[in-house]
Design a protein around this motif. Sequence first.
Motif, mmCIF file in Angstrom:
data_model
loop_
_atom_site.group_PDB
_atom_site.id
_atom_site.type_symbol
_atom_site.label_atom_id
_atom_site.label_comp_id
_atom_site.label_asym_id
_atom_site.label_seq_id
_atom_site.Cartn_x
_atom_site.Cartn_y
_atom_site.Cartn_z
ATOM 1 N N LEU A 91 0.831 -1.205 0.000
ATOM 2 C CA LEU A 91 0.000 0.000 0.000
ATOM 3 C C LEU A 91 0.870 1.263 0.000
ATOM 4 O O LEU A 91 0.626 2.199 -0.785
ATOM 5 N N ALA A 92 1.889 1.275 0.838
ATOM 6 C CA ALA A 92 2.782 2.449 0.915
ATOM 7 C C ALA A 92 3.499 2.662 -0.417
ATOM 8 O O ALA A 92 3.627 3.806 -0.892
ATOM 9 N N ASN A 93 3.940 1.565 -1.037
ATOM 10 C CA ASN A 93 4.622 1.671 -2.331
ATOM 11 C C ASN A 93 3.681 2.186 -3.420
ATOM 12 O O ASN A 93 4.072 2.961 -4.296
ATOM 13 N N LYS A 123 -10.376 -11.619 6.496
ATOM 14 C CA LYS A 123 -10.024 -11.076 5.188
ATOM 15 C C LYS A 123 -8.536 -11.241 4.917
ATOM 16 O O LYS A 123 -7.707 -11.045 5.808
ATOM 17 N N GLY A 124 -8.220 -11.581 3.653
ATOM 18 C CA GLY A 124 -6.830 -11.739 3.250
ATOM 19 C C GLY A 124 -6.209 -10.421 2.812
ATOM 20 O O GLY A 124 -6.796 -9.345 2.958
ATOM 21 N N VAL A 125 -5.022 -10.505 2.229
ATOM 22 C CA VAL A 125 -4.265 -9.310 1.852
ATOM 23 C C VAL A 125 -5.022 -8.466 0.829
ATOM 24 O O VAL A 125 -5.056 -7.237 0.934
ATOM 25 N N VAL A 126 -5.644 -9.115 -0.170
ATOM 26 C CA VAL A 126 -6.308 -8.359 -1.246
ATOM 27 C C VAL A 126 -7.440 -7.478 -0.711
ATOM 28 O O VAL A 126 -7.439 -6.259 -0.922
ATOM 29 N N PRO A 127 -8.445 -8.042 -0.003
ATOM 30 C CA PRO A 127 -9.519 -7.155 0.475
ATOM 31 C C PRO A 127 -9.036 -6.122 1.490
ATOM 32 O O PRO A 127 -9.519 -4.980 1.485
ATOM 33 N N LEU A 128 -8.064 -6.471 2.360
ATOM 34 C CA LEU A 128 -7.562 -5.502 3.331
ATOM 35 C C LEU A 128 -6.793 -4.375 2.643
ATOM 36 O O LEU A 128 -6.903 -3.198 3.018
ATOM 37 N N PHE A 129 -6.039 -4.722 1.598
ATOM 38 C CA PHE A 129 -5.324 -3.700 0.822
ATOM 39 C C PHE A 129 -6.321 -2.724 0.195
ATOM 40 O O PHE A 129 -6.152 -1.494 0.281
ATOM 41 N N CYS A 130 -7.348 -3.274 -0.449
ATOM 42 C CA CYS A 130 -8.339 -2.423 -1.118
ATOM 43 C C CYS A 130 -9.080 -1.539 -0.111
ATOM 44 O O CYS A 130 -9.318 -0.350 -0.336
ATOM 45 N N GLU A 131 -9.436 -2.138 1.014
ATOM 46 C CA GLU A 131 -10.147 -1.410 2.069
ATOM 47 C C GLU A 131 -9.298 -0.241 2.576
ATOM 48 O O GLU A 131 -9.773 0.905 2.662
ATOM 49 N N GLN A 132 -8.025 -0.507 2.880
ATOM 50 C CA GLN A 132 -7.153 0.519 3.433
ATOM 51 C C GLN A 132 -6.770 1.575 2.394
ATOM 52 O O GLN A 132 -6.516 2.725 2.734
ATOM 53 N N MET A 133 -6.756 1.185 1.113
ATOM 54 C CA MET A 133 -6.461 2.154 0.062
ATOM 55 C C MET A 133 -7.542 3.236 0.045
ATOM 56 O O MET A 133 -7.242 4.440 -0.028
ATOM 57 N N PRO A 196 -13.732 1.125 -13.529
ATOM 58 C CA PRO A 196 -13.519 2.208 -12.553
ATOM 59 C C PRO A 196 -14.294 1.910 -11.268
ATOM 60 O O PRO A 196 -15.453 1.460 -11.314
ATOM 61 N N VAL A 197 -13.668 2.149 -10.109
ATOM 62 C CA VAL A 197 -14.328 1.928 -8.817
ATOM 63 C C VAL A 197 -14.004 3.120 -7.912
ATOM 64 O O VAL A 197 -12.959 3.741 -8.040
ATOM 65 N N ASP A 198 -14.939 3.426 -6.983
ATOM 66 C CA ASP A 198 -14.680 4.575 -6.106
ATOM 67 C C ASP A 198 -14.898 4.251 -4.634
ATOM 68 O O ASP A 198 -14.997 5.150 -3.799
ATOM 69 N N SER A 199 -14.984 2.934 -4.296
ATOM 70 C CA SER A 199 -15.122 2.551 -2.893
ATOM 71 C C SER A 199 -14.723 1.081 -2.739
ATOM 72 O O SER A 199 -14.669 0.326 -3.722
ATOM 73 N N TYR A 200 -14.486 0.720 -1.495
ATOM 74 C CA TYR A 200 -14.162 -0.692 -1.243
ATOM 75 C C TYR A 200 -15.363 -1.578 -1.583
ATOM 76 O O TYR A 200 -15.207 -2.689 -2.081
ATOM 77 N N LYS A 201 -16.571 -1.089 -1.351
ATOM 78 C CA LYS A 201 -17.781 -1.859 -1.666
ATOM 79 C C LYS A 201 -17.843 -2.155 -3.154
ATOM 80 O O LYS A 201 -18.227 -3.267 -3.567
ATOM 81 N N ASP A 202 -17.447 -1.186 -3.974
ATOM 82 C CA ASP A 202 -17.383 -1.392 -5.429
ATOM 83 C C ASP A 202 -16.455 -2.562 -5.770
ATOM 84 O O ASP A 202 -16.791 -3.430 -6.566
ATOM 85 N N ILE A 203 -15.267 -2.548 -5.163
ATOM 86 C CA ILE A 203 -14.287 -3.610 -5.439
ATOM 87 C C ILE A 203 -14.808 -4.956 -4.959
ATOM 88 O O ILE A 203 -14.674 -5.984 -5.631
ATOM 89 N N GLU A 204 -15.440 -4.959 -3.781
ATOM 90 C CA GLU A 204 -16.000 -6.201 -3.233
ATOM 91 C C GLU A 204 -17.042 -6.785 -4.179
ATOM 92 O O GLU A 204 -17.064 -7.997 -4.449
#
Length: 987
Positions: A91-93, A123-133, A196-204
């Motif tokens: 995420l930082a990168n 939740k694994g790395v993918v959903p947590l990454f998206c959520e925190q982004m 295009p997505v604008d929220s974690y819910k979109d990605i989910e």
Amino acid sequence: MAEAVKVAVRVRPFNSRERARDAKLIIGMNGNTTTIKDPDAPNDEPKKFTFDFSYWSHDSYKENAEGYLAPTAKHYADQKMVFEDLGRGILANAWQGYNCSLFAYGQTGSGKSYSIVGYGPNKGVVPLFCEQMFVGIDKEKAGGTKTEFEVTFSMLEIYNEQVRDLLNPASNKKGGLKVRQHPKKGFYVENLQTKPVDSYKDIENRMDEGTRNRTVAATNMNATSSRAHTIVGITFTQKFKNEAGAETAKSAVVNLVDLAGSERADSTGATGDRLKEGAAINQSLSSLGNVISALADKSQGKNVRVPFRDSVLTKLLKNALGGNSKTIMIAALSPADINYEETLSTLRYADRAKQIKTQAVVNEDPTEKLIRELQEENEKLKKLMASGGKVDLNDLADDDESAGMSEEEKEALRKELEAEMQATLEDNMKEMEAMKQSWEEKLKEAQAAAAVADQAEEAKKGEKKTTPHLYNLNVDPQLSGMIVHLLKPGNYKVGNNKSDPPADITLSGLSIQKEHANITTEGNNYFIERCGLDAKLLVNGEPVTAKEQLDHNDRVMFGTSHLYVFVHPKQAQANPTAYPKVVTYEMAQEEIAKNSGFDMSTDKKSNEDLLLQEDLVDMLPAVEEANAISEELDKKIKFEIVVISPKARGLASGRTEVCVKMRNLDNGLEFIWPRDKFLRRKYMMQEMYQNYQEGEDWKVPDEKDPFTEPADLEVQIGSCNVYLQSLAYLIDLKESMEITDYKGKEQGILEVEAVPLNAKGKEITDADDVFVEDPKDLVGGNVSFTLKLHAARGLPNKYTDIYCKYTFYLDSDPTVTKKIGGTSNPEFGHKKTFKYNPATSQLVNYLANGILMIQFWGKQKVAGAKTGKKQTTKEMMMSRALAQGSGIAGNAVEKTVDANRTFYIFQLATLKKRQERLEGKINQFKNMIVEAERHNKARVHTRIIQQVLSAQHPKIAEAAIKKIGKDEGAGDLNSDGPPKSSACTIM
């Protein structure tokens, strides 16, 4: 600056199967060091590996009220720890504008997907990454930043070297999407949808959509989901004005890769299979291993070619492994002793990967510069195409693929690149057009397109809680529950897409009929029945032959691959303890196996038996599927599961294996395929069936047909076990031994003889009366014998060109007899002499306790053409099933012959001869007493007794006995005085 790939390993808990078989833990972790113990060498020092992170997730956790697996000890690595160590860095990168990649590797069932995706609250790395982004984006916006943020999401799958867009299944035509190479961006998938997505819910929602599409495709095509690679792509762009006031874009491409499982492979599985290279199913993983190995060598300064172009996966991972990316690999480990070889292989793979270095750069450029570069590149491509010029491989930036290539390979690569110029030109035009469209417009279009489907899925999630329904079960837990059919009161017809009128529940794929089944309601009760005799329908593993009521959590199988669970919320609420709490794919397959005639109990079974049971459960649906494809394509082939012991395979040791018998219903030819060969062929059968479904040309020549074997292919007729114990006592062996097939059924008789030789090379016979009391006496001496395979009697008449082969003791190559044709009673006349001087203790132990496995091989005679009405594969299978009363269990239900019978025969023969020789030795002692009495001797010297006792020939004993009369110190038999010598008195 070059930066090494970060590597983490993670060990999961025992699964239910491993707990049931009392599996032993072989993995240990201390800090960053991981150790693995060889279960076959418990006293050996464990092998050690050091990584950036070693995560212990095997025990020391507890499920809390929300269902999250929380640590009960400091050393337990939960999902949050893994994210903080790995995901937080990605995420930082990404915020800094670096491309990032995370990929998970490991054996099927080792926990890869749990680390990457997770389940429920874990939740694994993918959903947590998206959520925190998006948490970070919202924080920036709340702080009043003028930076604009754009996030796009894509999801693809690579199966059998074909790329599928999981967000646009309509685009998945024959051959999959094309992978192209862009001069600057590197490899990319042409026409892959990025949403295009604008929220974690979109990605989910998009991830759920992609997983549903993946599940439907896998079920319809009978694809094995564990053999597919999934790549989630997230592009994170920050648009702002730089210090000079120019519009600037800082972008990061984040690839999160869930690799296919590295299957357990038998190194002998490919032996003799002409199609071993034909299936592309394993190509990507094999190529990835080669790429990692080459990159590791390159990091050591070696000049090697890195074969990125060898597979679709390695093309798309080129940046992650050898280019502009900060990369992390997480290797998932199985903790159980039974998976030692696979887990050790994973650790070595990960150890190799940590030597790789990548060089990431910040992707930050003014927008005008990006547009100008695209325009300049397009002009260059147009001129090159107009002039008919050739691509210069030296012009490819950061591309070392031509290193070590032959001129032919370079020319092929050049042509491939020239063919891609047009695609690159079109892609650049699309990108420039996209730059003209505002982000708000793109987002609005994407949300409008997905709104209806997203709302329907949300509504379905709510209705599931109160409405009876069916949900799917899949071997991949991620894909279970992704397909739901609500069953409101009424009648439902289940059928395929050719049903007219259309079915209420449409299922595609193998063995699904136009009208397959009816589901009806009567009050609060639901009933199911099949629509015809051809409709395969199982409930709880048993065939449905009449109308049957469904209960909560019943398992329903439509055809050969559509496995569902029936859920009735009211029944569950009324009596929650009456039904299974959890229904798994493995549980459903075990009950199908049990009803197919397999013993699935676990009581008093060895670890090997339980492992065999697992293999049976895994192979059962695969064999069912192969038979269904054979029926659909009318290939006249039937497959059956067979269980073959190492002795039946002609091996002295090893584990019992699940194999597959392939029978040609037309000509009666039968072939035994090892597990790996069958699975490799099955993937090719799936591809053939897919072509058939899509109206493509699916017929191939016999030499490329996965359903065929050459008629002249040699097959193993049977084997014979020769116990060598008699040779350890220098006793000759002459027996007629049973030749048995893999079922333990007698196929004929072998006349075998093994005769020990004396120092002069002459055969030792009964007349020689040579005696060895203890085989250890042979150590250090001369041991020679002749093995004779005279003839076989009564072999099945369907074989010709029959021969034997065997490997004795430490021989590296087998000994093969001559081939005999035209008879079922072949005279081999084989004779071979073995000489060992001096004999070692290892040889003597082999003779005393070992077995010589003699295999019988030959070719099958093709049966004459059948007369009468031609039958379809389905009709032939039905006739055979009615005649034999069997399904797909070839010999897995019972054994026909006592496996120890041969051993007892040999042991009895050896004991009989030893007893005869002992009786001969007793007679020599009697003769010694008679000789002493004849000479009126009171005592016999111990030296003479020793000579008689150790004599290996009667003449030696006789010569010793004659010395009794010449012994002056033996005393007079009639004397009453005490003995005057140290000789013993014979009473």
